[in-house]
Design an enzyme around this catalytic site. Structure first.
Site, short mmCIF file in Angstrom:
data_model
loop_
_atom_site.label_atom_id
_atom_site.label_comp_id
_atom_site.label_asym_id
_atom_site.label_seq_id
_atom_site.Cartn_x
_atom_site.Cartn_y
_atom_site.Cartn_z
N HIS A 83 0.85 -1.19 0.00
CA HIS A 83 0.00 0.00 0.00
C HIS A 83 0.89 1.24 0.00
O HIS A 83 1.97 1.23 0.57
CB HIS A 83 -0.89 0.00 1.26
CG HIS A 83 -2.07 0.90 1.14
ND1 HIS A 83 -2.02 2.23 1.43
CD2 HIS A 83 -3.34 0.65 0.72
CE1 HIS A 83 -3.21 2.78 1.23
NE2 HIS A 83 -4.03 1.84 0.79
N ASP A 92 -8.06 -5.25 -0.42
CA ASP A 92 -8.48 -6.06 -1.57
C ASP A 92 -8.13 -7.53 -1.42
O ASP A 92 -8.54 -8.35 -2.25
CB ASP A 92 -7.81 -5.51 -2.83
CG ASP A 92 -8.31 -4.12 -3.17
OD1 ASP A 92 -7.49 -3.20 -3.31
OD2 ASP A 92 -9.55 -3.96 -3.23
C1 SDX Z 1 -6.09 0.26 -3.00
O1 SDX Z 1 -4.32 4.64 -1.82
C2 SDX Z 1 -5.30 4.03 -1.29
O2 SDX Z 1 -5.75 4.37 -0.22
C3 SDX Z 1 -5.87 2.91 -2.12
C4 SDX Z 1 -6.91 2.03 -1.45
C5 SDX Z 1 -8.19 2.78 -1.20
O3 SDX Z 1 -8.96 2.34 -0.33
O4 SDX Z 1 -8.49 3.73 -1.98
O5 SDX Z 1 -6.42 1.55 -0.22
C6 SDX Z 1 -7.27 0.85 -2.33
O6 SDX Z 1 -5.79 0.64 -4.09
C7 SDX Z 1 -5.27 -0.75 -2.25
C8 SDX Z 1 -4.01 -1.22 -3.06
C9 SDX Z 1 -4.52 -2.27 -4.06
N1 SDX Z 1 -3.45 -2.64 -5.00
C10 SDX Z 1 -2.87 -3.84 -4.94
O7 SDX Z 1 -3.09 -4.67 -4.07
C11 SDX Z 1 -1.92 -4.12 -6.09
C12 SDX Z 1 -0.64 -4.77 -5.54
N2 SDX Z 1 0.06 -3.77 -4.75
C13 SDX Z 1 1.12 -3.05 -5.44
O8 SDX Z 1 0.93 -2.82 -6.79
C14 SDX Z 1 1.61 -1.91 -4.58
O9 SDX Z 1 1.73 -2.31 -3.29
C15 SDX Z 1 0.89 -0.59 -4.61
C16 SDX Z 1 0.60 -0.12 -5.98
C17 SDX Z 1 -0.39 -0.67 -3.83
C18 SDX Z 1 1.83 0.39 -3.97
O10 SDX Z 1 3.02 0.29 -4.74
P1 SDX Z 1 4.28 1.12 -4.38
O11 SDX Z 1 3.94 2.55 -4.37
O12 SDX Z 1 5.44 0.68 -5.21
O13 SDX Z 1 4.50 0.61 -2.87
P2 SDX Z 1 5.73 0.87 -2.02
O14 SDX Z 1 6.45 2.09 -2.47
O15 SDX Z 1 5.33 0.77 -0.61
O16 SDX Z 1 6.65 -0.42 -2.39
C19 SDX Z 1 7.80 -0.66 -1.62
C20 SDX Z 1 8.54 -1.76 -2.35
C21 SDX Z 1 8.81 -1.45 -3.81
O17 SDX Z 1 10.02 -2.10 -4.12
P3 SDX Z 1 11.38 -1.19 -4.18
O18 SDX Z 1 11.13 -0.14 -5.23
O19 SDX Z 1 11.56 -0.61 -2.78
O20 SDX Z 1 12.45 -2.19 -4.57
O21 SDX Z 1 7.76 -2.96 -2.34
C22 SDX Z 1 7.52 -3.40 -3.66
C23 SDX Z 1 7.70 -2.18 -4.54
O22 SDX Z 1 8.11 -2.59 -5.82
N3 SDX Z 1 6.14 -3.85 -3.68
C24 SDX Z 1 5.75 -5.10 -3.96
C25 SDX Z 1 4.35 -5.09 -3.83
N4 SDX Z 1 3.96 -3.88 -3.46
C26 SDX Z 1 5.06 -3.10 -3.38
N5 SDX Z 1 6.45 -6.19 -4.31
C27 SDX Z 1 5.70 -7.31 -4.54
N6 SDX Z 1 4.35 -7.38 -4.42
C28 SDX Z 1 3.66 -6.30 -4.07
N7 SDX Z 1 2.32 -6.36 -3.95
#
Ligand code: SDX
Length: 394
Positions: A270, A328
Site C-alpha cells: 500500500h 483487496d
Molecule cells: C487500494 O491509496 C489508497 O488508499 C488505495 C486504497 C483505497 O482504499 O483507496 O487503499 C485501495 O488501491 C489498495 C491497493 C490495491 N493494490 C494492490 O493490491 C496491487 C498490488 N500492490 C502493489 O501494486 C503496490 O503495493 C501498490 C501499488 C499498492 C503500492 O506500490 P508502491 O507505491 O510501489 O509501494 P511501495 O512504495 O510501498 O513499495 C515498496 C517496495 C517497492 O520495491 P522497491 O522499489 O523498494 O524495490 O515494495 C515493492 C515495490 O516494488 N512492492 C511489492 C508489492 N507492493 C510493493 N512487491 C511485490 N508485491 C507487491 N504487492
C-alpha cells in the site's frame, strides 16, 4: 492526545489538500472517518449511517437516520431512458467500462439542474449518486448475463436492495440471508472512503474545474479500475486462480521478489499503510462468517490466500518492505462466494466509494479558498533549439 493515539495531522510538505473527513496513520494501521475508528463503524453501523457521517460530518440520530434512509430510498430508480445506454454495450463489455459510461451519462439527465454553487443542489446530487449507484451496478450485471433489469424495492435496506436487483428475477419471490446482507453492508462500509487515494484525488481534480459531480464521479470510477488500485480485488482472485495450489505459492513469492518480473502479489502492499490495513483484518473475519453461513468448507482460494499471507508476513523481503495485506486481499473471496463474477468486484468497490468521492468533492467545493487544481512539473526535456524546416530534416 485524542484518547486514541498521539495525533499527527499528516504530511504537511506533500499534502494535496486539507480534509476533515478521513484520517490514516499508515505506520500504526489506523483509519478514522470523522474521528471514528473503522472497527467501531464496521461493527456497529450500517452503510447509510456511515454515508451520513461522511457526507454531513455526524452519525445520524434515530430521526435523522430514518429521514436519510427515506431520502436515499426515494432516489434509487434511474431515468427510464438511462437503461437504453446499456444496450449500446456488447454483452461481454467489462462492467467497469459500462459504469464509466452510464455514470458519466447521468450528467445528461441532471447537469442542468445541478448548480454546484447551491448547497441544496449539491446535496441532492450526492443523494442521487449514492442512491442510484447500486441500481446502475446491478443493471450492469443483469445486462452482462442477459437477464431483465430489476427495479429497486422501497421495502428493502440499501444492501438488501442491491442484492435483490442483482440476483433476484421476476420469476420468483426473492429472499436474502440477513447474514449475507450484513456482510454486503460491512463490505460497503470498508470501502466507503480512504483519504486522498488515486481515484479520490482524480475526483477532486476534476471537480476543481467545477465540472458537474456526475462527470467527476465517472472520472473516479475510471481511475479506480486500475489493478494497482481498486482493480486489485479482481486481480487477487485471478492471481489465486493462477497459483492454483498451496504447493505453488513459493514459486509466486519468488516471482514477486524478482525486480525483472512484473508480477506483484495482488492485494499486498500500500502507498500509505506500512502496517496491516485495518480493513483487511475485518474483511478476513467477514470472509470466515460468510463462508460459514453459506456452508462452504475448504474454499480453495481462501486456503491459498491464508497460506500466502502467512508465508509473506514471515518472509524477510516483505517484512523489510513493510508489505501487508490490504483491503483487496480477502474481499474477492467473499464476493465470489456470494455469487458475484470477478468482473463485478471493482464495480462494488466503486459503488461503495461513491459516498467518499462525493463527500470529498463537496468538501473541496465548499472550501472558500478552493482554486482549480493545476499541478506543476519538473521539466526534463530539451532546453530549447532552433527550428528545422521539413526539407532540411534528415
Ligand atoms: C487500494 O491509496 C489508497 O488508499 C488505495 C486504497 C483505497 O482504499 O483507496 O487503499 C485501495 O488501491 C489498495 C491497493 C490495491 N493494490 C494492490 O493490491 C496491487 C498490488 N500492490 C502493489 O501494486 C503496490 O503495493 C501498490 C501499488 C499498492 C503500492 O506500490 P508502491 O507505491 O510501489 O509501494 P511501495 O512504495 O510501498 O513499495 C515498496 C517496495 C517497492 O520495491 P522497491 O522499489 O523498494 O524495490 O515494495 C515493492 C515495490 O516494488 N512492492 C511489492 C508489492 N507492493 C510493493 N512487491 C511485490 N508485491 C507487491 N504487492
Amino acid at each position: 492526545e485524542t484518547g486514541y493515539f498521539t495525533f499527527d495531522p499528516g504530511f504537511t510538505s506533500t499534502a494535496s489538500c486539507e480534509s476533515a473527513i478521513t484520517y490514516i496513520d499508515g505506520d500504526e494501521g489506523i483509519l478514522l472517518h470523522r474521528g471514528y475508528a473503522i472497527q467501531d463503524l464496521a461493527e456497529n453501523c450500517d452503510y447509510l449511517e456511515v454515508c451520513h457521517l461522511l457526507l454531513r460530518g455526524e452519525l445520524p440520530n434515530p430521526q435523522q437516520k430514518e429521514d436519510f434512509e427515506r431520502t436515499i430510498t426515494y432516489h434509487t430508480m434511474v431515468h427510464e431512458q438511462l437503461s437504453r445506454f446499456y444496450s449500446g454495450f456488447r454483452r461481454d463489455a467489462h462492467p467497469m467500462a459500462v459504469m464509466c459510461g452510464v455514470t458519466g451519462a447521468l450528467s445528461a439527465f441532471y447537469h442542468d439542474s445541478t448548480d454546484i454553487l447551491d448547497p441544496r443542489q449539491r446535496m441532492i446530487a450526492a443523494h442521487r449518486l449514492i442512491a442510484k449507484m447500486p441500481t446502475m451496478a446491478a443493471m450492469a450485471y443483469k445486462y452482462s448475463v442477459g437477464q431483465p433489469f430489476m427495479y429497486p424495492r422501497n421495502d428493502l435496506s440499501y444492501a438488501e436492495n442491491f442484492l435483490y436487483m442483482t440476483f433476484g428475477t421476476p420469476c420468483e419471490a426473492w429472499k436474502v440471508d440477513p447474514v449475507l446482507a450484513r456482510a454486503m453492508d460491512k463490505i460497503f462500509i470498508l470501502h466507503a472512503d480512504h483519504e486522498q487515494n488515486a481515484s479520490t484525488s482524480t475526483v477532486r481534480l476534476a471537480g476543481s474545474s467545477h465540472a458537474n459531480p456526475f462527470a467527476c464521479i465517472a472520472s473516479g470510477i475510471a481511475a479506480l479500475w486500475g489493478p494497482a488500485h481498486g482493480g486489485a480485488n479482481e486481480a487477487v482472485l485471478l492471481m489465486l486462480e493462477e497459483i492454483g495450489s498451496v504447493e505453488r505459492i513459493p514459486e509466486f513469492i519468488k516471482r514477486a521478489k524478482d525486480k525483472n518480473d512484473p508480477f506483484r502479489l495482488m492485494g499486498f502492499g500500500h502507498r500509505v499503510y506500512k502496517n496491516y490495513d485495518p480493513r483487511a483484518k475485518i474483511m478476513r473475519q467477514t470472509c470466515y462468517e460468510v463462508l460459514d453461513v453459506m456452508g462452504i468448507k475448504d474454499e480453495p482460494h481462501l486456503a491459498i490466500a491464508m497460506e500466502l499471507e502467512k508465508i509473506a508476513l514471515e518472509d524477510p523481503y516483505f517484512v523489510e518492505k513493510k508489505l501487508y495485506p490490504n483491503v483487496d486481499f480477502y474481499s474477492g473471496i467473499i464476493l465470489k462466494a456470494m455469487g458475484f463474477p470477478t468482473s463485478m468486484f471493482t464495480v462494488l468497490f466503486a459503488l461503495a466509494r461513491t459516498v467518499g468521492w462525493i463527500s470529498q468533492w463537496q468538501e473541496m467545493i465548499e472550501d472558500p479558498q478552493q482554486k482549480i487544481g493545476r499541478p506543476r512539473q519538473l521539466y526534463t526535456g530539451n532546453p530549447g533549439r532552433a527550428f528545422v524546416p521539413l526539407n532540411k530534416r534528415g
